[in-house]
Design a protein around this motif. Sequence first.
Motif, PDB file in Angstrom:
ATOM      1  N   ARG A 542     -82.207 -49.053  64.005  1.00 31.98           N
ATOM      2  CA  ARG A 542     -81.155 -49.506  64.975  1.00 31.98           C
ATOM      3  C   ARG A 542     -80.783 -48.338  66.199  1.00 31.98           C
ATOM      4  NH1 ARG A 542     -79.118 -51.514  60.524  1.00 31.98           N
ATOM      5  NH2 ARG A 542     -78.950 -53.760  60.576  1.00 31.98           N
ATOM      6  N   TYR A 543     -81.279 -49.052  67.332  1.00 25.78           N
ATOM      7  CA  TYR A 543     -81.185 -47.927  68.677  1.00 25.78           C
ATOM      8  C   TYR A 543     -79.934 -47.083  68.828  1.00 25.78           C
ATOM      9  CZ  TYR A 543     -82.463 -46.831  73.404  1.00 25.78           C
ATOM     10  OH  TYR A 543     -82.704 -46.239  74.462  1.00 25.78           O
ATOM     11  N   ASN A 544     -80.066 -45.847  68.945  1.00 20.26           N
ATOM     12  CA  ASN A 544     -79.126 -45.127  68.937  1.00 20.26           C
ATOM     13  C   ASN A 544     -78.425 -44.558  67.391  1.00 20.26           C
ATOM     14  OD1 ASN A 544     -78.839 -44.074  71.459  1.00 20.26           O
ATOM     15  ND2 ASN A 544     -77.470 -46.267  71.889  1.00 20.26           N
ATOM     16  N   VAL A 545     -79.056 -45.015  66.493  1.00 20.62           N
ATOM     17  CA  VAL A 545     -78.669 -44.530  65.051  1.00 20.62           C
ATOM     18  C   VAL A 545     -79.722 -44.132  64.112  1.00 20.62           C
ATOM     19  CG1 VAL A 545     -77.748 -45.549  62.865  1.00 20.62           C
ATOM     20  CG2 VAL A 545     -76.902 -46.450  65.126  1.00 20.62           C
ATOM     21  N   VAL A 546     -79.642 -42.893  63.878  1.00 22.82           N
ATOM     22  CA  VAL A 546     -80.923 -42.136  62.972  1.00 22.82           C
ATOM     23  C   VAL A 546     -80.187 -42.344  61.448  1.00 22.82           C
ATOM     24  CG1 VAL A 546     -81.929 -39.958  62.675  1.00 22.82           C
ATOM     25  CG2 VAL A 546     -81.264 -40.636  64.934  1.00 22.82           C
ATOM     26  N   GLU A 547     -81.144 -42.612  60.765  1.00 25.65           N
ATOM     27  CA  GLU A 547     -80.839 -42.818  59.079  1.00 25.65           C
ATOM     28  C   GLU A 547     -81.609 -41.682  58.424  1.00 25.65           C
ATOM     29  OE1 GLU A 547     -80.345 -46.776  57.408  1.00 25.65           O
ATOM     30  OE2 GLU A 547     -80.749 -47.288  59.536  1.00 25.65           O
ATOM     31  N   ASP A 548     -81.233 -41.175  57.199  1.00 31.45           N
ATOM     32  CA  ASP A 548     -81.699 -40.311  56.477  1.00 31.45           C
ATOM     33  C   ASP A 548     -83.077 -40.975  55.588  1.00 31.45           C
ATOM     34  OD1 ASP A 548     -80.280 -38.160  57.107  1.00 31.45           O
ATOM     35  OD2 ASP A 548     -78.877 -38.404  55.370  1.00 31.45           O
ATOM     36  N   ALA A 549     -84.031 -40.251  55.375  1.00 31.16           N
ATOM     37  CA  ALA A 549     -85.471 -40.849  54.652  1.00 31.16           C
ATOM     38  C   ALA A 549     -85.889 -39.650  53.803  1.00 31.16           C
ATOM     39  CB  ALA A 549     -86.362 -41.332  55.556  1.00 31.16           C
ATOM     40  N   HIS A 550     -86.893 -40.290  53.029  1.00 30.09           N
ATOM     41  CA  HIS A 550     -87.550 -39.229  52.276  1.00 30.09           C
ATOM     42  C   HIS A 550     -88.992 -39.035  52.870  1.00 30.09           C
ATOM     43  CE1 HIS A 550     -84.390 -39.690  49.132  1.00 30.09           C
ATOM     44  NE2 HIS A 550     -84.695 -40.828  48.970  1.00 30.09           N
ATOM     45  N   GLU A 551     -89.442 -37.700  53.050  1.00 31.64           N
ATOM     46  CA  GLU A 551     -90.791 -37.784  53.986  1.00 31.64           C
ATOM     47  C   GLU A 551     -91.538 -37.494  52.649  1.00 31.64           C
ATOM     48  OE1 GLU A 551     -92.629 -34.768  57.027  1.00 31.64           O
ATOM     49  OE2 GLU A 551     -90.700 -35.796  57.524  1.00 31.64           O
ATOM     50  N   LEU A 552     -92.573 -38.140  52.349  1.00 30.60           N
ATOM     51  CA  LEU A 552     -93.384 -37.972  51.255  1.00 30.60           C
ATOM     52  C   LEU A 552     -94.813 -37.377  51.829  1.00 30.60           C
ATOM     53  CD1 LEU A 552     -93.109 -41.071  48.885  1.00 30.60           C
ATOM     54  CD2 LEU A 552     -91.599 -39.072  49.207  1.00 30.60           C
ATOM     55  N   ARG A 553     -95.107 -36.280  51.841  1.00 35.47           N
ATOM     56  CA  ARG A 553     -96.067 -35.335  52.486  1.00 35.47           C
ATOM     57  C   ARG A 553     -97.316 -35.272  51.470  1.00 35.47           C
ATOM     58  NH1 ARG A 553     -93.505 -30.225  55.830  1.00 35.47           N
ATOM     59  NH2 ARG A 553     -92.087 -31.427  57.231  1.00 35.47           N
ATOM     60  N   CYS A 554     -98.321 -36.127  51.645  1.00 30.92           N
ATOM     61  CA  CYS A 554     -99.715 -36.214  50.898  1.00 30.92           C
ATOM     62  C   CYS A 554    -100.546 -35.515  51.264  1.00 30.92           C
ATOM     63  CB  CYS A 554    -100.024 -37.611  50.337  1.00 30.92           C
ATOM     64  SG  CYS A 554     -98.508 -38.700  49.838  1.00 30.92           S
ATOM     65  N   ARG A 555    -101.152 -34.544  50.771  1.00 27.33           N
ATOM     66  CA  ARG A 555    -102.298 -33.617  51.369  1.00 27.33           C
ATOM     67  C   ARG A 555    -103.491 -33.883  50.356  1.00 27.33           C
ATOM     68  NH1 ARG A 555     -97.588 -30.413  52.041  1.00 27.33           N
ATOM     69  NH2 ARG A 555     -97.245 -29.969  53.997  1.00 27.33           N
ATOM     70  N   PRO A 556    -104.583 -34.250  51.091  1.00 29.14           N
ATOM     71  CA  PRO A 556    -105.888 -34.426  50.363  1.00 29.14           C
ATOM     72  C   PRO A 556    -106.502 -32.886  49.765  1.00 29.14           C
ATOM     73  CG  PRO A 556    -106.296 -34.538  52.571  1.00 29.14           C
ATOM     74  CD  PRO A 556    -104.723 -34.560  52.384  1.00 29.14           C
ATOM     75  N   GLN A 557    -107.071 -32.989  48.561  1.00 23.86           N
ATOM     76  CA  GLN A 557    -107.744 -31.914  48.080  1.00 23.86           C
ATOM     77  C   GLN A 557    -109.064 -31.790  48.871  1.00 23.86           C
ATOM     78  OE1 GLN A 557    -107.342 -32.532  44.055  1.00 23.86           O
ATOM     79  NE2 GLN A 557    -105.399 -30.979  43.886  1.00 23.86           N
ATOM     80  N   GLY A 558    -109.624 -32.828  49.267  1.00 22.92           N
ATOM     81  CA  GLY A 558    -111.009 -32.884  49.796  1.00 22.92           C
ATOM     82  C   GLY A 558    -110.976 -33.714  51.129  1.00 22.92           C
ATOM     83  N   ASP A 559    -112.093 -34.673  51.146  1.00 25.80           N
ATOM     84  CA  ASP A 559    -111.924 -35.545  52.251  1.00 25.80           C
ATOM     85  C   ASP A 559    -111.489 -36.892  51.916  1.00 25.80           C
ATOM     86  OD1 ASP A 559    -113.412 -33.611  53.575  1.00 25.80           O
ATOM     87  OD2 ASP A 559    -115.450 -34.251  52.933  1.00 25.80           O
TER      88      ASP A 559
END
Length: 573
Positions: A542-559
């Motif tokens: 919603r415009y002008n409203v920020v909500e919390d979230a879980h940021e899941l950072r997935c990092r590859p070990q190769g390509d």
Amino acid sequence: MNRSRFDRLTIAARAIAYVPPHMLLGHLRRRVRDRWVPRRATAYRAVLAREAAALPAITAAPSPAARVAAATVATFFGAKHAKNVPHCLAGRFTFLNRTHDFGGVGSIDWRIAMDEGNHQLWRSNLAFMGYVCAVADAQPAEGLAFAAELVTGFDAAARFESRADFGELWHPYAVSQRTLALAATLIRLPRALVGTPAWQVVDRFLRVQVAYLLRNLETELGCNHLERNLSALALYALAAGQMPDGVARALRGQFDAIVRDSFGDDGVQRERCPMYQGLCVQSLRVLSAVDLWTPAQRALLADRLAAVETAFAALCLGDGHPSMMNDGWFDEVPPAPVVVPAIAPPAFHAMRDAGYVRLASGAAVVLFDAGPIGIDSNPGHGHADFLSVEVSLGSERLIVDPGTYRYSAGAERDRLRAWDRHNGPMIVGEKPVEYLGSFKVGRRAAARLLATDGAMQSASGALEFAGIGVAREVVLTPDGLSLRDRWDRGAGERMTRLLVPDAWRIGAHGADGVELVGTAHRVRMTVIGGTLEIVPGQWSRRYNVVEDAHELRCRPQGDRMEIRFEFEPVART
């Protein structure tokens, strides 16, 4: 980001290079108008008054086609402005999740600053006057009296004496919204109110809006702006019960620019904003009601409308609201069951011109973006959400776009549009798109849709730019989802970043997976060929409203890396 003047000019030059000459001429004409008219404001008002007086008044007996078109418009305004009824009658307004009480209609400050930064969208919504349509539907007599007082106050305040007014109060998009709202209101009012003094005040004001639009069509922007201009003129003609020559010339002259060229054959608008897709349904329905077109034009319009409606249904998730890819937020348009109630959301739908693919199985809906940032001549609403997905389970959104909660230029606007803030495979810090201000785009890239398979519920796409190459395959099954990401070229930190609303509870988790628990479903996410880090994040629906979230950072070990989701219903107790 603080850029030098040279950098800003360089980006602006790159943006200009994509704009066709006739649109550049339109931008130049607009800038001349903005500087010239305030110096001759009295003469300009007099010219508009003469041209408005020559336009036909609103008819006392609207046709069935006019009533159907007005009902479409009223549905949109009613959904958006129900919260303003009846409070607006006393000068209290809520737009974009912010409220201000002026203490009375006569005390409205049409230049109030309610937003941070240079883009005052709250003030623009006040000038749109869509709430007039909603309140007049609920309380016709009071709504008409309110409308008459409102437009009288606006007319006294917005007299073309300030350059800034052309960017807001007299911006043709705002004038179009006012025209739609007031024309729909007059069409739908009870017969007993027709011709009253208040009616005549609104009618005269409405015709000034039409005269202004005829002088200021947004041919320099095209797309949803010109589309709204034309639908406003069309609804006025329906309200008047006749087609003025100037309106007919505008509609015929710009038909191809909107109906033929602003959409792909898949029905998706070239700007690729699911939220604006809903407004396209409104516009094409209004244009379809006009008895003006040749048989060939009417056939094309019918085909376009059908495709646009289907595409809107496909671009909405399980909660019925549009995807938030590119610029978008909830409650600007009604949900799909209201806009297109007769169209069942498709299980699989590949929108190849736009590069969007909808996959659906059981409770899961996935939207995959493998297209460009937008139309080259005007990609101002585009975000770098290349190869991103949004996912819902039932009415719960599981993977979400970061959203749009601000239009004002600055670091936050740039951040929300950046490649590494979205849900696709990326390299941290790289920029396939460069932004300037709120809506200018310089260098840009485009993802490509590689393959789709409806039987297998799968789609794949790739993005290549500046020596970087990434790809994604999306596969949906009845009980799970697989995102198979690949980094073909490019140095730097490789990552797939997924945003999950904090309404989902984090359960058991480790370096290669996490359990997410929602209201109706439990999801087990596993990272194969990579590692997982969970950090706090944010999103906005919603415009002008920020909500919390879980940021899941997935990092590859190769390509290569696969992110696998397994869905199961939560047992009811």
